[in-house]
Design an enzyme around this catalytic site. Structure first.
Site, short mmCIF file in Angstrom:
data_model
loop_
_atom_site.label_atom_id
_atom_site.label_comp_id
_atom_site.label_asym_id
_atom_site.label_seq_id
_atom_site.Cartn_x
_atom_site.Cartn_y
_atom_site.Cartn_z
CE LYS A 122 51.44 108.69 15.53
NZ LYS A 122 52.00 107.69 14.31
CB SER A 128 52.57 110.43 11.44
OG SER A 128 52.56 108.97 11.89
CB SER A 143 54.43 106.99 10.78
OG SER A 143 54.07 107.73 9.85
#
Lengths: 94, 489
Positions: free
Chosen positions: B78, B153, B177
């Site tokens: 990420k 997210s 997330s």
């Protein structure tokens, strides 16, 4: 209800600006979010201590030794404006 | 294509046998990313040369006798994790050109375990969002239906794994997330206990809740990766020094007699009926495996949303005050003075959702509002954490849906800001209480994946992973893959 002037004041504290075009919508959304928070008032929190860390533990400290973790040059390369080892900003003192 | 939709466990066996090399896996991953990413937009930095070089080193290390189970396995990170010499944007204009001079501890640990980083995944800007639509680099598309969101997210990570661009990706979870996008994309995602994994080098959102974890096809793979990710880090003062068990070694335990609590509040009006039926059927599988299902109550579930959306933005407004256009990050053109530099750099550098949360956070932390909102939320947080602790004294694990709905359509104007916040209603409790939680694929509604969430006791990741693994031995939802035909541009 929080009015547009207050929202602008808060924005100034957070070093943000809100355009005249956006202020109405931002204020509406701001108040919608505050309405969501109203539910908190229904909880009886008498004598309840705030929870700051979910594990309720003290933060661990390490010995206060001088270590070089990151290289200065690598950090300075990300500076938007610099001169030698200094960050450049607009003149602060006349 | 050797690596397509395969698990880490399977790839590790093939690598050990010599039937495939790390270079072949990386070449395949690059080819798949170049084919499908133009539509999916899940990956925002693909580092082909460094990945191939790292793959060659891994292949050589194997020849030299190394047997690490993760050696040579491709991974995506990420874009919230700092990667030395590789752009780390947090999907924000503010950090669009930021090149960290150091690695996050998670990145170092997985590299030391031999994993080969392919690049960085798209995400909601500064991890603020549940749809991945707040990214400065554009929305990520769900591989199961490209007109729908992947969740957020960690939406880029989830979409990349679901589309087989990599067998695993790192994610972070502040309010759901990892779990919500894992659910919406049909993969397995684990949010460890707060403090289990180091936060050093992970760009801060809400520091009392942020936690990194693995996103992969199976619980077995999450266990393998967590073995390498977890553990004490002197560079994160909130990182626990509790010994890390071998999560892979405890995956074959019977769940007969396991007490599974179903909070009635998790099956409330917020939950889509079809999702409820699917999750209920999944829970029946646990029962069929010998678990005992117990009705429990977490009465403050709805209050969790208000609590979270006071605390997280407050912490974010403090954390994001560092972006001032001076030392790193975006700086506006031709500032007239220092105030103008601060104001315009921040106003132009942050996206709308980030500014919305900074504004709310600054308000709830201001002297006039502090007691009414911030202090109150911290107190309610304790009530919520205590509710979870009390329930987890009676049951071994809490089960329910990971998200109230399946993946929703992109650019859904009918959803207000606060509607979007309600997407997190079932996940934020674990963050407020610091508990570990996992989302596992549990079925489909109208062709879209549904996730079942399991929440465990503090540092009870081994038990969660075992339950999830036992579920995945009885079901094949985690093996189903999206049809990517025609998904090219």
């Amino acid at each position: 209800m929080t009015d547009a002037a207050t929202v602008r004041d808060v924005a100034a504290l957070a070093r943000l600006t809100i355009s005249d075009q956006d202020i109405e919508n931002v204020t509406v959304e701001f108040n919608q979010t505050l309405e969501l928070f109203d539910a908190l008032g229904t909880a009886d929190t008498t004598d309840v201590s705030p929870m700051i860390n979910p594990l309720d533990t003290a933060q661990r400290l390490r010995p206060d030794n001088i270590e070089t973790l990151v290289d200065r040059e690598g950090l300075m390369q990300n500076a938007p404006a610099s001169e030698e080892d200094y960050f450049l900003v607009p003149r602060v003192l006349d | 294509m050797p690596g397509q939709f395969e698990t880490i466990s399977s790839l590790a066996r093939q690598l050990a046998k010599g039937s495939v090399s790390s270079r072949e896996l990386v070449e395949d991953a690059i080819a798949r990313t170049e084919t499908f990413n133009p539509v999916l937009n899940a990956v925002i930095s693909l580092n082909k040369e460094s990945a191939l070089a790292a793959a060659d080193l891994a292949d050589q290390a194997r020849v030299d006798g190394s047997t690490s189970p993760l050696l040579g396995i491709p991974i995506l990170h990420k874009d919230i994790f700092c990667t030395r010499g590789v752009k780390t944007s947090c999907a924000s204009k503010m950090l669009a050109d930021f090149i960290p001079p150091y690695n996050a501890t998670v990145v170092d640990k997985l590299q030391e375990a031999g994993m080969v980083s392919l690049g960085k995944c798209n995400m909601d800007e500064f991890a603020m969002g549940s749809s991945n639509e707040t990214s400065f680099f554009g929305a990520v598309k769900n591989p199961w239906d490209v007109h729908r969101v992947p969740g957020g997210s960690s939406g880029g990570s989830a979409a990349a794994v679901a589309a087989g661009l990599a067998p695993m990706a790192t994610g972070t979870d502040t309010g759901g997330s990892i779990r919500q996008p894992a659910a919406l994309c049909g993969i397995t995602g684990l949010k460890p206990t707060y403090g289990r994994v180091s936060r050093y080098g992970m760009i801060a959102f809400a520091s009392s809740m942020d936690q990194a974890g693995p996103m992969a096809r199976t619980a077995e793979d999450c266990a393998l990766v967590l073995n390498a990710m977890a553990g004490h880090d002197p560079l994160d003062s909130t990182c626990s020094d509790l010994a890390v068990p071998d999560y892979s070694a405890v995956l074959d335990q019977s769940i007969k007699g396991l007490r599974v609590g179903l909070p009635k509040e998790f099956f409330s009006s917020h939950l889509n009926d079809a999702v409820a039926k699917t999750v209920t059927a999944a829970i029946k599988e646990l029962e069929a495996a010998g678990a005992k299902i117990v009705d429990v109550s977490l009465p403050s579930t709805d209050l969790g949303v208000s609590t979270y959306y006071v605390i997280a933005p407050a912490e974010a407004s403090a954390n994001l005050s560092r972006y001032d256009g001076v030392r790193y990050g975006y700086r506006c053109d031709s500032p007239s003075d220092l105030q103008d530099l601060y104001l315009r750099s921040r106003t132009e550098g942050f996206g709308e959702e980030v500014k919305r949360r900074i504004l709310i956070g600054a308000f709830t932390l201001s002297a006039a509002s502090y007691d009414q909102y911030f202090m109150k939320a911290q107190q309610v947080r304790r009530l919520i954490a205590e509710e979870y602790q009390a329930v987890l004294k009676d049951v071994d694990v809490i089960a329910g849906p990971s998200a109230p709905n399946t993946a929703f359509v992109l650019n859904d104007d009918s959803k207000s800001v606060t509607d979007m916040y309600m997407e997190d209603v079932f996940t934020i409790g674990a963050n407020l209480a610091g508990l570990p939680a996992i989302s596992v694929p549990a079925g489909f509604v109208d062709g879209l994946p549904v996730g079942m969430q399991l929440i465990g006791t503090r540092f009870g990741e081994a038990q969660l992973l075992n339950i999830a693994h036992q579920f995945q031995r009885r079901t094949d939802w985690h093996s189903l893959t999206p049809n990517l035909e025609g998904l090219t541009r």
